[in-house]
Scaffold this active site. Structure first.
Site, PDB file in Angstrom:
ATOM      1  N   THR A  16      -5.733  15.363   2.775  1.00  0.00           N
ATOM      2  CA  THR A  16      -4.865  15.266   1.715  1.00  0.00           C
ATOM      3  C   THR A  16      -5.610  15.200   0.267  1.00  0.00           C
ATOM      4  O   THR A  16      -5.021  15.580  -0.527  1.00  0.00           O
ATOM      5  CB  THR A  16      -3.760  13.723   1.801  1.00  0.00           C
ATOM      6  OG1 THR A  16      -3.368  13.919   2.932  1.00  0.00           O
ATOM      7  CG2 THR A  16      -2.919  13.680   0.865  1.00  0.00           C
ATOM      8  N   ASP A  60      -7.141  19.576   8.056  1.00  0.00           N
ATOM      9  CA  ASP A  60      -6.375  18.476   8.048  1.00  0.00           C
ATOM     10  C   ASP A  60      -7.261  17.640   9.255  1.00  0.00           C
ATOM     11  O   ASP A  60      -7.798  18.258  10.329  1.00  0.00           O
ATOM     12  CB  ASP A  60      -5.047  18.576   8.764  1.00  0.00           C
ATOM     13  CG  ASP A  60      -4.230  17.306   8.866  1.00  0.00           C
ATOM     14  OD1 ASP A  60      -3.062  17.114   7.971  1.00  0.00           O
ATOM     15  OD2 ASP A  60      -4.524  16.411   9.613  1.00  0.00           O
TER      16      ASP A  60
HETATM   17  N1  ASN Z   1      -2.882  14.352   7.599  1.00  0.00           N
HETATM   18  C1  ASN Z   1      -4.060  14.009   6.632  1.00  0.00           C
HETATM   19  C2  ASN Z   1      -5.513  14.238   7.084  1.00  0.00           C
HETATM   20  O1  ASN Z   1      -6.064  13.174   7.835  1.00  0.00           O
HETATM   21  C3  ASN Z   1      -3.988  12.595   6.297  1.00  0.00           C
HETATM   22  C4  ASN Z   1      -4.599  12.367   4.931  1.00  0.00           C
HETATM   23  O2  ASN Z   1      -5.741  12.796   4.547  1.00  0.00           O
HETATM   24  N2  ASN Z   1      -3.967  11.123   4.236  1.00  0.00           N
HETATM   25  O3  ASN Z   1      -6.127  15.063   7.100  1.00  0.00           O
END
Ligand code: ASN
Length: 343
Positions: A16, A60
């Site tokens: 993210t 991700d």
């Molecule tokens: N789905 C994301 C990841 O782990 C969640 C995040 O970074 N807050 O890549």
């Protein structure tokens, strides 16, 4: 800080943190990392030089696997002499697994490798990304008498630096997404950065970095629950090529005393599968033999995971199997703290 400016390598893997909101369409899109300094001008105020390296295809962190861990470790090893510290930008979902894996892959680490990420994208108005990124860089740049203050893999999130292999993601919503329930924080960020020196791994003397590249994925995690039946246990223990099983037990390492269950575990151990007892509680430690419900496990040579996290246990198992440690020594080595991951 010493007078010489620290040089930091930012390794961007995805998550993210690396997203920006396209205000015309409202959609989140990957951030062009070469534009980092332009988009976060605050970074220019830091007393260090920053270079960046980006995964060709940022991911991700749910898509992370041991190949990626080795890729990150390889970059650190390759650039080790060029930089004073490393900051790994990573999705929060599996950050604790990566932090744990890196701690094992990078033996005798004498420089900081700080993982960070965020709950909101860097372009979001209320983002936690900027503070996490800026402070993670400051921590990676910290020096005392010319030597790195942090000489281990850390995870920085929401004003706290933790030992990476002691962390676990505890919240998908709160900015305080991580906890280290069995080990104190290493640094707290307030008006000043307070370093808790007594909790840091000792400074490395002359030992050079030794980076490893083999992780064996013939491992599994089994969380027991009241009512778990023979089919589940048989399926798990019958997994082709299974070499180590992290068994998440109750409380201080307790499991059902039913004969069919214990017999299956015992047979697996006789057949060379390493069974590691970790607690499914968020904090506290396994104490095998403390209750009757764990005495048999102890007798049959189940490995004592003590206060290790599941994330550190599974990555440690992959690392030890990959390092070719002998079948006889596996239990002793696993029960020894290698990177401060257990008591
Ligand atoms: N789905 C994301 C990841 O782990 C969640 C995040 O970074 N807050 O890549």
């Amino acid at each position: 800080m010493s007078s010489a400016k620290s040089s930091i390598l930012l390794i961007y893997t995805g998550g993210t943190i690396g997203m920006m909101k396209d205000y015309t369409s409202g959609a989140l899109k990957a951030f062009d990392f070469s534009q980092l300094l332009k988009n976060i001008p605050e970074l220019n105020q830091l007393d260090c030089t920053i270079s960046s390296y980006s995964f060709e295809r940022p991911i991700d962190s749910s898509n992370m696997n041991p190949t990626h861990w080795v890729a990150i470790s390889d970059i650190v090893a390759e650039k080790y002499d060029e930089y004073d510290g490393f900051v790994v930008l990573h999705g929060s979902d599996t950050m604790s697994y990566t932090a744990s894996a890196l701690s094992f892959l990078l033996e005798n680490l004498g420089k900081p490798v700080i993982l960070t990420g965020s709950q909101l994208p860097i372009g979001d108005l209320r983002t936690d990304a900027k503070e996490n990124l800026i402070t993670a860089i400051q921590i990676a740049a910290l020096k005392k008498k010319g030597k790195a203050v942090i000489q281990e893999v850390g995870l920085y999130f929401e004003y706290k630096l933790y030992r990476g292999n002691r962390t676990t993601k505890i919240n998908a919503e709160h900015f305080q997404a991580f906890a280290s329930l069995n080990y104190p924080q290493l640094i707290e960020s307030g008006v000043h950065l307070t370093v808790f020196n007594e909790y840091l791994l000792p400074q490395k003397k002359k030992l050079g970095l030794k980076s490893h590249r083999n992780m064996d994925d013939n491992v599994a995690i089994l969380k027991i629950f009241p009512g778990i039946n023979k089919n589940v246990i048989d399926a798990m223990l019958g997994t082709k090529n299974l070499k180590a099983l992290v068994l998440e037990t109750y409380g201080s390492g307790n499991a059902p005393m039913e004969e069919w269950f214990l017999e299956r575990l015992n047979n697996a151990i006789i057949n060379g599968i390493h069974i590691i007892n970790v607690t499914q509680c968020s904090g506290g430690a396994v104490m095998m033999g403390h209750y009757e419900t764990s005495s048999r496990l102890k007798k049959m040579q189940v490995i004592n995971g003590k206060d290790i996290t599941t994330e550190a246990a599974i990555t440690k198992a992959m690392y030890l199997l990959g390092s070719g440690v002998s079948q006889d020594l596996f239990k002793t080595v696993f029960e020894t703290s290698l990177r401060g991951e257990m008591m």
